[in-house]
Design a protein around this motif. Structure first.
Motif, PDB file in Angstrom:
ATOM      1  N   TYR A  36      27.347   4.024 -51.882  1.00 18.33           N
ATOM      2  CA  TYR A  36      27.778   4.754 -51.246  1.00 18.33           C
ATOM      3  C   TYR A  36      27.977   4.918 -49.650  1.00 18.33           C
ATOM      4  O   TYR A  36      27.137   4.289 -48.914  1.00 18.33           O
ATOM      5  N   GLU A  37      28.767   5.912 -49.444  1.00 23.96           N
ATOM      6  CA  GLU A  37      28.859   5.996 -47.876  1.00 23.96           C
ATOM      7  C   GLU A  37      29.196   7.870 -47.840  1.00 23.96           C
ATOM      8  O   GLU A  37      29.759   8.417 -48.090  1.00 23.96           O
ATOM      9  N   ALA A  38      27.795   8.187 -46.557  1.00 25.04           N
ATOM     10  CA  ALA A  38      27.673  10.259 -46.561  1.00 25.04           C
ATOM     11  C   ALA A  38      28.863  10.137 -45.159  1.00 25.04           C
ATOM     12  O   ALA A  38      27.994   9.478 -43.974  1.00 25.04           O
ATOM     13  N   ARG A  39      29.047  11.423 -45.075  1.00 26.09           N
ATOM     14  CA  ARG A  39      28.932  11.331 -44.045  1.00 26.09           C
ATOM     15  C   ARG A  39      29.662  13.093 -43.805  1.00 26.09           C
ATOM     16  O   ARG A  39      29.610  14.100 -44.406  1.00 26.09           O
ATOM     17  N   LEU A  40      29.042  13.849 -42.321  1.00 24.98           N
ATOM     18  CA  LEU A  40      29.804  14.715 -42.271  1.00 24.98           C
ATOM     19  C   LEU A  40      31.096  15.087 -42.123  1.00 24.98           C
ATOM     20  O   LEU A  40      31.837  15.263 -41.818  1.00 24.98           O
ATOM     21  N   GLU A  41      31.481  16.658 -41.556  1.00 23.24           N
ATOM     22  CA  GLU A  41      32.424  17.318 -41.839  1.00 23.24           C
ATOM     23  C   GLU A  41      33.457  16.756 -40.812  1.00 23.24           C
ATOM     24  O   GLU A  41      34.277  15.941 -40.309  1.00 23.24           O
ATOM     25  N   ASP A  42      33.061  16.234 -40.306  1.00 26.39           N
ATOM     26  CA  ASP A  42      33.819  15.531 -38.716  1.00 26.39           C
ATOM     27  C   ASP A  42      33.209  14.498 -38.217  1.00 26.39           C
ATOM     28  O   ASP A  42      33.628  13.215 -37.157  1.00 26.39           O
ATOM     29  N   GLY A  43      33.092  13.771 -39.813  1.00 24.75           N
ATOM     30  CA  GLY A  43      33.221  11.795 -40.195  1.00 24.75           C
ATOM     31  C   GLY A  43      32.225  11.315 -39.322  1.00 24.75           C
ATOM     32  O   GLY A  43      32.382   9.598 -39.470  1.00 24.75           O
ATOM     33  N   THR A  44      31.198  11.786 -38.987  1.00 24.22           N
ATOM     34  CA  THR A  44      29.616  10.942 -38.735  1.00 24.22           C
ATOM     35  C   THR A  44      28.873  11.035 -39.795  1.00 24.22           C
ATOM     36  O   THR A  44      28.768  11.317 -40.654  1.00 24.22           O
ATOM     37  N   ILE A  45      29.175   9.284 -39.866  1.00 21.95           N
ATOM     38  CA  ILE A  45      27.876   8.465 -40.975  1.00 21.95           C
ATOM     39  C   ILE A  45      26.896   8.794 -40.946  1.00 21.95           C
ATOM     40  O   ILE A  45      25.823   8.056 -39.771  1.00 21.95           O
ATOM     41  N   VAL A  46      26.200   9.332 -41.754  1.00 23.10           N
ATOM     42  CA  VAL A  46      24.616  10.145 -41.613  1.00 23.10           C
ATOM     43  C   VAL A  46      23.997   8.737 -42.474  1.00 23.10           C
ATOM     44  O   VAL A  46      22.728   8.889 -42.533  1.00 23.10           O
ATOM     45  N   ALA A  47      24.837   8.693 -43.755  1.00 26.15           N
ATOM     46  CA  ALA A  47      24.066   7.492 -44.866  1.00 26.15           C
ATOM     47  C   ALA A  47      25.170   6.309 -45.385  1.00 26.15           C
ATOM     48  O   ALA A  47      26.377   7.199 -45.613  1.00 26.15           O
ATOM     49  N   GLU A  76      33.967   3.806 -61.110  1.00 21.92           N
ATOM     50  CA  GLU A  76      34.822   4.241 -60.945  1.00 21.92           C
ATOM     51  C   GLU A  76      34.629   5.253 -58.980  1.00 21.92           C
ATOM     52  O   GLU A  76      33.368   4.891 -58.829  1.00 21.92           O
ATOM     53  N   LYS A  77      35.459   5.236 -58.280  1.00 28.26           N
ATOM     54  CA  LYS A  77      34.840   5.119 -57.120  1.00 28.26           C
ATOM     55  C   LYS A  77      36.174   6.941 -56.778  1.00 28.26           C
ATOM     56  O   LYS A  77      36.683   7.107 -57.116  1.00 28.26           O
ATOM     57  N   VAL A  78      34.902   7.468 -55.759  1.00 26.99           N
ATOM     58  CA  VAL A  78      35.521   8.935 -56.160  1.00 26.99           C
ATOM     59  C   VAL A  78      35.102   8.997 -54.724  1.00 26.99           C
ATOM     60  O   VAL A  78      33.837   9.023 -54.013  1.00 26.99           O
ATOM     61  N   LEU A  79      35.309  10.177 -54.007  1.00 23.42           N
ATOM     62  CA  LEU A  79      34.994  11.344 -52.606  1.00 23.42           C
ATOM     63  C   LEU A  79      34.896  12.664 -53.808  1.00 23.42           C
ATOM     64  O   LEU A  79      34.486  13.254 -53.918  1.00 23.42           O
ATOM     65  N   ALA A 106      24.633  22.048 -44.371  1.00 25.71           N
ATOM     66  CA  ALA A 106      25.750  21.310 -43.829  1.00 25.71           C
ATOM     67  C   ALA A 106      26.493  20.244 -44.754  1.00 25.71           C
ATOM     68  O   ALA A 106      25.796  20.434 -45.941  1.00 25.71           O
ATOM     69  N   THR A 107      28.220  21.223 -45.070  1.00 26.64           N
ATOM     70  CA  THR A 107      28.701  19.718 -46.443  1.00 26.64           C
ATOM     71  C   THR A 107      29.101  18.196 -45.643  1.00 26.64           C
ATOM     72  O   THR A 107      28.840  17.681 -44.416  1.00 26.64           O
ATOM     73  N   LEU A 108      28.742  18.041 -46.841  1.00 23.94           N
ATOM     74  CA  LEU A 108      29.151  16.494 -46.634  1.00 23.94           C
ATOM     75  C   LEU A 108      29.971  15.715 -47.518  1.00 23.94           C
ATOM     76  O   LEU A 108      30.490  15.981 -48.788  1.00 23.94           O
ATOM     77  N   ASN A 109      30.628  14.866 -47.523  1.00 27.41           N
ATOM     78  CA  ASN A 109      31.766  13.759 -47.811  1.00 27.41           C
ATOM     79  C   ASN A 109      30.628  12.580 -48.071  1.00 27.41           C
ATOM     80  O   ASN A 109      30.836  11.926 -47.204  1.00 27.41           O
ATOM     81  N   ILE A 110      30.932  12.346 -49.236  1.00 29.34           N
ATOM     82  CA  ILE A 110      29.998  10.999 -50.383  1.00 29.34           C
ATOM     83  C   ILE A 110      31.550  10.529 -50.409  1.00 29.34           C
ATOM     84  O   ILE A 110      31.722  11.129 -51.715  1.00 29.34           O
ATOM     85  N   ASN A 111      31.734   9.284 -50.330  1.00 28.41           N
ATOM     86  CA  ASN A 111      32.530   7.947 -51.540  1.00 28.41           C
ATOM     87  C   ASN A 111      31.539   7.139 -51.468  1.00 28.41           C
ATOM     88  O   ASN A 111      30.441   6.813 -51.875  1.00 28.41           O
ATOM     89  N   LEU A 112      31.527   7.125 -53.494  1.00 27.83           N
ATOM     90  CA  LEU A 112      30.935   6.960 -54.464  1.00 27.83           C
ATOM     91  C   LEU A 112      31.561   5.839 -54.928  1.00 27.83           C
ATOM     92  O   LEU A 112      32.418   6.261 -55.481  1.00 27.83           O
ATOM     93  N   GLU A 113      30.860   4.441 -55.948  1.00 28.74           N
ATOM     94  CA  GLU A 113      31.516   3.777 -56.103  1.00 28.74           C
ATOM     95  C   GLU A 113      29.900   3.596 -57.188  1.00 28.74           C
ATOM     96  O   GLU A 113      28.777   3.473 -56.913  1.00 28.74           O
ATOM     97  N   LEU A 114      30.328   4.265 -58.504  1.00 28.79           N
ATOM     98  CA  LEU A 114      29.812   3.555 -59.531  1.00 28.79           C
ATOM     99  C   LEU A 114      29.817   1.816 -60.389  1.00 28.79           C
ATOM    100  O   LEU A 114      30.860   1.724 -61.550  1.00 28.79           O
TER     101      LEU A 114
END
Length: 230
Positions: A36-47, A76-79, A106-114
């Motif tokens: 996974y990769e988690a970002r803030l709404e401005d695109g900053t990667i937090v994890a 599966e890969k999701v946003l 904060a709202t997060l955008n997380i790319n996640l792959e199982l």
């Protein structure tokens, strides 16, 4: 592209980027392997994590990950668009290790792959015999009561002392063979084998009540102390 409201409250939206395979989803007890990769709404990667393993009900990083994997298929890969109540809420999260800070609300955008998961199940209703599948078996048939089964087996105490070993090593023929439901082996093993398929490899965690009980037991390679989980 379909976007799903996973929790039906607008808290986590899931957009599928790559379809998974088959139809099963992980359940609470299962151990999932994700990227996974988690970002803030401005695109900053937090994890970000290349591969991390966790038990679904224990969760990882933020509540959204566990909620989301339960709806996903293997591969599966999701946003995910994650509102604060499934992220880090009104407190946010300070910087820790290589993970960035998450501001309050904060709202997060997380790319996640199982990537995959190991199925964990309770063999007995009282949760004292737990089976974790390390390698899926074939077909769907399982041994019934009175069937003669052959297994490779390693029995260990919780400190990793091996007390029995069958079918590994030079003599491949040295398999453990027994008839199910005839009290020829400990009850936990008996019950678990009847829940296995041919070729399945599993890790069983068996409480003393279904193992050697409250008395010491001299086994092939070591003594099993009283009240041992094996």
């Amino acid at each position: 592209v379909s976007v799903k409201d996973i929790c039906k409250d607008g808290g986590i939206f899931k957009k599928i980027l790559a379809e998974g395979e088959k139809w099963e989803h992980p359940k609470d007890l299962d151990e999932v392997l994700v990227k996974y990769e988690a970002r803030l709404e401005d695109g900053t990667i937090v994890a970000k994590s290349v591969e991390v393993e966790f038990t679904v009900q224990e969760g990882h990083f933020c509540p959204a990950l566990a909620k989301a994997v339960k709806t996903m298929k293997k591969g599966e890969k999701v946003l995910l668009t994650v509102k604060p109540q499934y992220g880090f809420g009104e407190k946010g999260k300070p910087v820790s290790g290589d993970q960035g800070a998450v501001p309050p609300n904060a709202t997060l955008n997380i790319n996640l792959e199982l990537v995959s998961w190991k199925t964990v199940s309770n063999v007995t209703d009282d949760k004292k015999v737990i089976k974790k599948i390390l390698k899926e078996g074939e077909g769907y048939e399982k041994p019934n009561e009175g069937a003669v089964v052959k297994l490779k087996l390693v029995g260990k105490l919780q400190d990793s002392t091996v007390f029995v070993k069958k079918g590994y090593g030079d003599d491949e023929d040295d398999l453990l063979e027994f008839k199910t439901d005839e009290e020829q082996v400990i009850e936990g093993l008996d019950k678990a084998v009847m829940a296995m398929k041919k070729g399945e490899v599993a890790l069983l965690t068996i409480a003393p009540e279904y193992a050697f009980g409250s008395t010491e037991s001299q086994q092939e390679l070591a003594v099993v102390p009283p009240n041992s989980t094996v």
